[in-house]
Design an enzyme around this catalytic site. Structure first.
Site, PDB file in Angstrom:
ATOM      1  N   LYS A  16       6.391  -7.716  -4.812  1.00  0.00           N
ATOM      2  CA  LYS A  16       5.448  -8.805  -4.535  1.00  0.00           C
ATOM      3  C   LYS A  16       4.199  -8.571  -5.384  1.00  0.00           C
ATOM      4  O   LYS A  16       3.303  -7.810  -5.031  1.00  0.00           O
ATOM      5  CB  LYS A  16       5.055  -8.875  -3.051  1.00  0.00           C
ATOM      6  CG  LYS A  16       4.379 -10.214  -2.748  1.00  0.00           C
ATOM      7  CD  LYS A  16       3.363 -10.170  -1.660  1.00  0.00           C
ATOM      8  CE  LYS A  16       2.023  -9.614  -2.044  1.00  0.00           C
ATOM      9  NZ  LYS A  16       1.323 -10.337  -3.123  1.00  0.00           N
ATOM     10  N   GLU A  30      -1.589   3.506  -2.701  1.00  0.00           N
ATOM     11  CA  GLU A  30      -2.438   3.825  -3.862  1.00  0.00           C
ATOM     12  C   GLU A  30      -3.607   2.858  -3.835  1.00  0.00           C
ATOM     13  O   GLU A  30      -3.446   1.674  -4.153  1.00  0.00           O
ATOM     14  CB  GLU A  30      -1.654   3.650  -5.167  1.00  0.00           C
ATOM     15  CG  GLU A  30      -0.569   4.678  -5.389  1.00  0.00           C
ATOM     16  CD  GLU A  30      -1.101   6.078  -5.652  1.00  0.00           C
ATOM     17  OE1 GLU A  30      -2.320   6.253  -5.821  1.00  0.00           O
ATOM     18  OE2 GLU A  30      -0.281   7.000  -5.667  1.00  0.00           O
ATOM     19  N   CYS A  59      -8.813   1.415 -11.060  1.00  0.00           N
ATOM     20  CA  CYS A  59      -9.016   2.230  -9.855  1.00  0.00           C
ATOM     21  C   CYS A  59      -9.561   3.598 -10.207  1.00  0.00           C
ATOM     22  O   CYS A  59     -10.255   4.218  -9.424  1.00  0.00           O
ATOM     23  CB  CYS A  59      -7.697   2.370  -9.117  1.00  0.00           C
ATOM     24  SG  CYS A  59      -6.395   3.014 -10.188  1.00  0.00           S
ATOM     25  N   GLU A  85     -16.639   0.175  -4.390  1.00  0.00           N
ATOM     26  CA  GLU A  85     -15.883  -0.051  -5.618  1.00  0.00           C
ATOM     27  C   GLU A  85     -16.242  -1.441  -6.150  1.00  0.00           C
ATOM     28  O   GLU A  85     -16.041  -2.441  -5.463  1.00  0.00           O
ATOM     29  CB  GLU A  85     -14.391   0.017  -5.313  1.00  0.00           C
ATOM     30  CG  GLU A  85     -13.548  -0.065  -6.553  1.00  0.00           C
ATOM     31  CD  GLU A  85     -12.059  -0.014  -6.232  1.00  0.00           C
ATOM     32  OE1 GLU A  85     -11.618  -0.703  -5.295  1.00  0.00           O
ATOM     33  OE2 GLU A  85     -11.343   0.708  -6.938  1.00  0.00           O
TER      34      GLU A  85
HETATM   35  P1  NAD Z   1      -5.777  -6.316  -3.236  1.00  0.00           P
HETATM   36  O1  NAD Z   1      -5.815  -5.269  -2.179  1.00  0.00           O
HETATM   37  O2  NAD Z   1      -6.588  -7.530  -3.038  1.00  0.00           O
HETATM   38  O3  NAD Z   1      -4.271  -6.813  -3.462  1.00  0.00           O
HETATM   39  C1  NAD Z   1      -3.246  -5.909  -3.819  1.00  0.00           C
HETATM   40  C2  NAD Z   1      -1.914  -6.503  -3.405  1.00  0.00           C
HETATM   41  O4  NAD Z   1      -1.816  -6.488  -1.980  1.00  0.00           O
HETATM   42  C3  NAD Z   1      -1.724  -7.968  -3.818  1.00  0.00           C
HETATM   43  O5  NAD Z   1      -0.399  -8.149  -4.223  1.00  0.00           O
HETATM   44  C4  NAD Z   1      -2.017  -8.711  -2.528  1.00  0.00           C
HETATM   45  O6  NAD Z   1      -1.407  -9.976  -2.450  1.00  0.00           O
HETATM   46  C5  NAD Z   1      -1.412  -7.752  -1.521  1.00  0.00           C
HETATM   47  N1  NAD Z   1      -1.853  -7.922  -0.139  1.00  0.00           N
HETATM   48  C6  NAD Z   1      -3.064  -8.332   0.320  1.00  0.00           C
HETATM   49  N2  NAD Z   1      -3.054  -8.321   1.683  1.00  0.00           N
HETATM   50  C7  NAD Z   1      -1.837  -7.888   2.085  1.00  0.00           C
HETATM   51  C8  NAD Z   1      -1.215  -7.677   3.349  1.00  0.00           C
HETATM   52  N3  NAD Z   1      -1.846  -7.889   4.490  1.00  0.00           N
HETATM   53  N4  NAD Z   1       0.051  -7.234   3.378  1.00  0.00           N
HETATM   54  C9  NAD Z   1       0.717  -6.971   2.232  1.00  0.00           C
HETATM   55  N5  NAD Z   1       0.201  -7.188   1.001  1.00  0.00           N
HETATM   56  C10 NAD Z   1      -1.068  -7.628   0.923  1.00  0.00           C
HETATM   57  O7  NAD Z   1      -6.144  -5.567  -4.595  1.00  0.00           O
HETATM   58  P2  NAD Z   1      -6.322  -6.219  -6.042  1.00  0.00           P
HETATM   59  O8  NAD Z   1      -7.620  -6.964  -6.051  1.00  0.00           O
HETATM   60  O9  NAD Z   1      -5.092  -6.908  -6.481  1.00  0.00           O
HETATM   61  O10 NAD Z   1      -6.461  -4.917  -6.959  1.00  0.00           O
HETATM   62  C11 NAD Z   1      -7.624  -4.218  -7.077  1.00  0.00           C
HETATM   63  C12 NAD Z   1      -7.656  -3.051  -6.104  1.00  0.00           C
HETATM   64  O11 NAD Z   1      -6.513  -2.235  -6.330  1.00  0.00           O
HETATM   65  C13 NAD Z   1      -8.844  -2.143  -6.299  1.00  0.00           C
HETATM   66  O12 NAD Z   1      -9.313  -1.711  -5.049  1.00  0.00           O
HETATM   67  C14 NAD Z   1      -8.267  -0.969  -7.066  1.00  0.00           C
HETATM   68  O13 NAD Z   1      -8.955   0.248  -6.929  1.00  0.00           O
HETATM   69  C15 NAD Z   1      -6.915  -0.881  -6.473  1.00  0.00           C
HETATM   70  N6  NAD Z   1      -6.042  -0.179  -7.415  1.00  0.00           N
HETATM   71  C16 NAD Z   1      -5.619   1.066  -7.073  1.00  0.00           C
HETATM   72  C17 NAD Z   1      -4.828   1.775  -7.969  1.00  0.00           C
HETATM   73  C18 NAD Z   1      -4.296   3.129  -7.622  1.00  0.00           C
HETATM   74  O14 NAD Z   1      -3.374   3.555  -8.291  1.00  0.00           O
HETATM   75  N7  NAD Z   1      -4.817   3.813  -6.628  1.00  0.00           N
HETATM   76  C19 NAD Z   1      -4.495   1.217  -9.198  1.00  0.00           C
HETATM   77  C20 NAD Z   1      -4.956  -0.073  -9.508  1.00  0.00           C
HETATM   78  C21 NAD Z   1      -5.727  -0.760  -8.593  1.00  0.00           C
END
Ligand code: NAD
Length: 474
Positions: free
Chosen positions: A172, A247, A281, A380
């Protein structure tokens, strides 16, 4: 507006199927701000269909031999390679990363499948411990939820090891990264794995994410996203005891030690902080500098940040391109304003678009002198904004570095690499880089504290998709 082929479809059970969900999402260009297209997002029906397809395919896929899995991973690597140029273009268009970074992301996306092939040995799947033979068996249907900051990279990284482990998958991708995902799904379809082994369903966290992460037929959820989303998923999985890999976010420190050579430490700190336009991230967004050298460090950082070329990410000399969308732009601007209102001093950059870049989501690379209790040092931001924090001695530097709810990454600059290592060992972070931004994709990746649970990459990555079964049969 560009005509889009697969905008209304998911990839389920080996076919492109029209979305049952009707909610639409406008896809925009980071570079121009203009709408590139409109996607139809999935709903509960689409999510359930994808899980059902993965569940049907599970027993046959988990029974494949290691050489059959290696063959399919090769097909995925080849078809990702065949879609390289389109993946790079869409990635740049949608989230504004530079050409060099986009090429790195897309090439590593293909390489994840080749790396996973190397894990397909007997030692990964069976081990003798005393009287027990320990078998590693696939955990079941794996739901893989990915962010928008390099969709192909996260999709391939997670899917490669899940498939190698013998799991079937439902991907997803983020609804904010669909444009990047289109060539990825084409590559997956063209790889021609057995129907149901890989499925892709588009949708938001609510409803699609929630359905997938509570579904009784799902054995494992792996998410890369924000800490808030990770917490929601951790709650969702409890009733069915799904295994999770989380992550999540970061607010990583870069400690410039007193003995650092600034001609190396400053470019290192700037690169660590502004990689992927700060939309990373792992970004080192808190730069910790010793009081004894603060004047020269401040001057050198101001010079370096002010000199950064911001512009069209397709231009070879651009270092920082635009950010994802107008929401992301506004979020970053709000953080810069909060930094000023809380008493931070803007040393470089600041509010508003850079001169001549009023269209698109361009932000000024910004350096703010701050203290570690200010919002710009705690939350962040996910954009090109760096907080410069002064410390008195090494013990205080380590204390400030660890004074965060996050623990994903850290960076240390030192004139003596062993000194850097000693400081690194005192930091509560899953990865620490001393003097150089480098990677070894087989080394574990993941966070301490609220940056997540579990580790990805290499052996650590594949083991997260396997359950152990100890059989005592003497
Ligand atoms: P986000 O948390 O808004 O979304 C990430 C994913 O989760 C999307 O596909 C979203 O649709 C899904 N999602 C949201 N709510 C959900 C739920 N209740 N159940 C299941 N899925 C759900 O994050 P983003 O804005 O897409 O990405 C940026 C964030 O990701 C930043 O916080 C960044 O630090 C983090 N990130 C972490 C890593 C890592 O490896 N630790 C790498 C890249 C990005």
């Amino acid at each position: 507006m560009t005509t889009l082929t697969h905008f209304n479809t998911h990839y389920i059970d080996g076919q492109f199927v029209e979305s049952h969900g009707q909610e639409t999402y406008a896809v925009t260009s980071a570079i121009t701000g203009e709408q590139l297209g409109e996607a139809r997002l999935g709903d509960d029906v689409d999510a359930n269909l994808a899980v059902a397809a993965a569940q049907r395919a599970l027993s046959a896929w988990s029974a494949t031999t290691l050489s059959e899995r290696a063959h399919h991973l090769q097909k995925l690597a080849d078809s990702f390679g065949a879609h390289r140029e389109e993946m790079i273009t869409n990635l740049i268009d949608e989230f504004g990363t530079t050409t060099a970074t986009a090429a790195y992301i897309v090439d590593q996306s293909r390489d994840w499948f080749l790396d996973a092939q190397k894990l397909l040995s007997e030692e990964t799947f069976v081990e003798q411990i005393g009287a027990a033979t320990v078998y590693k068996v696939p955990v079941g249907v794996a739901v893989l939820i990915t962010p928008w900051n390099g969709a192909s990279w996260f999709m391939a990284m997670k899917a490669s090891v899940a498939l190698a482990a013998g799991c079937t998958v439902v991907l997803k991708p983020s609804e904010r990264g669909i444009w990047q995902t289109l060539p990825v799904v084409d590559a997956i379809a063209e790889a021609g794995l057995p129907a149901g082994v890989i499925n892709v369903v588009y949708g938001k966290g609510d409803p699609v994410g929630n359905i997938l992460t509570t579904h009784p037929d799902v054995g494992k959820v792996s998410i890369t996203g924000s800490t808030a989303t990770g917490k929601a998923i951790a709650h969702n999985r409890v009733d069915t005891m799904k295994r999770v890999t989380l992550e999540l976010g970061g607010k990583s420190p870069t400690i410039i030690l007193e003995d650092a050579d600034l001609s190396k430490a400053i470019p290192f700190a700037v690169q660590a902080g502004l990689f992927n336009n700060g939309q990373a991230c792992i970004a080192g967004t808190r730069i910790l500098a010793p009081e004894s050298r603060i004047d020269e460090i401040r001057t050198a950082l101001v010079d370096a940040v002010s000199a950064i070329k911001v512009g069209d990410p397709r231009d070879e000399d651009t270092i920082v391109g635009p950010v994802l969308d107008s929401d992301q732009y506004q979020r970053i601007e709000n953080y810069i304003r909060a930094g000023i209102e809380e008493g931070g001093e803007v040393l470089a950059g600041g509010e508003g678009h850079p001169d001549g870049l009023e269209h698109g989501n361009y932000v000024k690379p910004t350096l703010i002198a701050a203290t570690n209790d200010m919002t710009v040092a705690r939350e962040e931001i996910f954009g090109p904004v760096l907080a410069l924090i002064t410390y008195r001695d090494e013990a205080e530097a380590i204390a400030i570095a660890n004074d965060t709810v996050y623990g994903l990454h850290a960076y240390v600059a030192s004139g003596d690499v062993e000194h850097g290592r000693r400081v690194a060992r005192q930091l509560r972070a899953g990865r620490v880089m001393v003097n150089e931004v480098i990677d070894s994709p087989a080394a574990p990746f993941g966070g301490f504290k609220q940056s997540g649970i579990g580790r990805e990459f290499g052996q650590y990555g594949i083991q997260a998709y396997l359950e152990t079964q100890a059989v005592f049969a003497k």
